[in-house]
Design an enzyme around this catalytic site. Sequence first.
Site, PDB file in Angstrom:
ATOM      1  N   HIS A   1       0.815  -1.215   0.000  1.00 31.60           N
ATOM      2  CA  HIS A   1       0.000   0.000   0.000  1.00 31.60           C
ATOM      3  C   HIS A   1       0.853   1.271   0.000  1.00 31.60           C
ATOM      4  O   HIS A   1       0.343   2.353  -0.299  1.00 31.60           O
ATOM      5  CB  HIS A   1      -0.981  -0.003   1.180  1.00 31.60           C
ATOM      6  CG  HIS A   1      -0.374   0.294   2.510  1.00 31.60           C
ATOM      7  ND1 HIS A   1      -0.075  -0.682   3.431  1.00 31.60           N
ATOM      8  CD2 HIS A   1      -0.020   1.459   3.108  1.00 31.60           C
ATOM      9  CE1 HIS A   1       0.433  -0.136   4.517  1.00 31.60           C
ATOM     10  NE2 HIS A   1       0.484   1.168   4.350  1.00 31.60           N
TER      11      HIS A   1
ATOM     12  N   ASP B   1       0.179  -7.671   1.676  1.00 29.70           N
ATOM     13  CA  ASP B   1       0.574  -6.259   1.666  1.00 29.70           C
ATOM     14  C   ASP B   1       2.098  -6.106   1.644  1.00 29.70           C
ATOM     15  O   ASP B   1       2.663  -5.253   2.319  1.00 29.70           O
ATOM     16  CB  ASP B   1      -0.016  -5.515   2.870  1.00 29.70           C
ATOM     17  CG  ASP B   1      -0.024  -3.996   2.653  1.00 29.70           C
ATOM     18  OD1 ASP B   1       0.267  -3.560   1.524  1.00 29.70           O
ATOM     19  OD2 ASP B   1      -0.297  -3.263   3.615  1.00 29.70           O
TER      20      ASP B   1
ATOM     21  N   SER C   1       4.744   2.419   7.851  1.00 26.56           N
ATOM     22  CA  SER C   1       4.358   1.288   7.012  1.00 26.56           C
ATOM     23  C   SER C   1       5.511   0.851   6.118  1.00 26.56           C
ATOM     24  O   SER C   1       6.115   1.662   5.427  1.00 26.56           O
ATOM     25  CB  SER C   1       3.157   1.657   6.139  1.00 26.56           C
ATOM     26  OG  SER C   1       2.002   1.822   6.901  1.00 26.56           O
TER      27      SER C   1
END
Length: 488
Positions: A121, A151, A224
């Site tokens: 993402h 992911d 992230s």
Amino acid sequence: MYAHVIQKTNRREGPIQLLAALIFGVALVLAQTITAHAKMPESFADLAESVSPSVVNITTSTTVAGVQSGPGPIVPEGSPLEDFFNDFLDRQDEGRRPQRSSALGSGFVISEDGFIVTNNHVIDKADEIEIEFYSGKRLEATVIGTDPKTDIALLKVESDQPLPFVPFGDSDAARVGDWVMAVGNPLGQGFSVSAGIVSARDRALSGTYDDYIQTDAAINRGNSGGPLFNTEGQVVGVNTAILSPTGGSIGIGFAMSSKVVTKVVDQLKEFGETRRGWLGVRIQDITDDVAEAMGLEKTAGALVTDVPDGPSKDAGMQAGDVITTFDGAEVSDTRELVRIVGNTTVGKAVRVVVIRDGNTETLKVTLGRREDAENTAVPAVAEKEADPQEKLMFGMTVSALNDELRTQLDLSDDDTGLVVTDVSEDSTAFEKGVRAGDLIVEAGQQRIETLKDFEARIDDAKEAGRKSFLMLIRRQGDPRFVALPLDE
């Protein structure tokens, strides 16, 4: 404490007792010293210094189409105001032209030749990806492959010099309470370090292959894709998500375990895509009432609800089989089976142990590829209510199939069973999700076509001393086992 023991034993005990007391005292002092050192590292400074050169900031750029706020003015041709409005519209078009949007994230280098791991993402739909290193060096990155299911994304940069990198560690060795350290780019504050402990293991959020490490190390937006280190400087997780009502860290963060990430990265590096094993069955968890209805000794395994064309059908697997062992590994539930199968090499022939009609059988299944199977469309069945000849059983009104029902439910001539036309809302069947339009295809693990067949299977279950009665139902093509109490 040691001196006190000596004084006490000198007053009251002999030589043997004194020696024992001395040994006990030394052991106690050593134990306390070890415990004190194990409570908390003196500093994470050395660890942070050693791994930071391998952690990167990631900046992505994406082209976003301009948005027109509404219809423009209409000016008659030849009007004195035509030139004025044309200039006005030209200036408006400047704001409607495609715009560049930027986003920030983190990542880490896993090899000296420039492979970098991050979250999917972070780089999804990006036109440009820039990598900033701890030294300040900046390089453009290309996408090698992505896996939205976990992911994870694998990037590559080209560098004239070997790049510092970090190794993966064994996430299975991480215990609840172990110290961990997160490094990343939270809220745009690059190369930031936070520390905490492993709060929980084997967390699942929403993905089929989830295996998250939960930690209270501060993780925020921008973290992230960054690494979660153990105290040995090994990556045991990729920081992916936080649980927060405000969007900021509240001490509940999730990192995808290195056990999952390493397998994904290896496949992305080799193939540019994932290649997961596919067993070719539809399954559901075993509940206590289903286990009782099937006469199983324990509530464990994965119950096969359907076997479409594919590897398992070729191997002879049947609906109603309970998968207990896959390729030598015990299967506790459906989630574990899906993960084990997905991590198994495509094309591998594996032994699958199933319980069928109370007996154990071993099947040899050659796995297919899940990604290929997912691209195959599955026809849906429209759910509609029907009202033909009916009979009330278990709080359900059921009817044998006829041409009218086949048309209403879009069923083929090959479909057999009984149609549920109504369900009492105060019945156990309703509580367990049975609804009008469901097709009961099996009862007591045997195919049924008529109401008489259904009643016979109920009688068989009662004679066998069962407390529950097992049905296989289909709704819009999806099968599911339901166990109902026989005393209702």
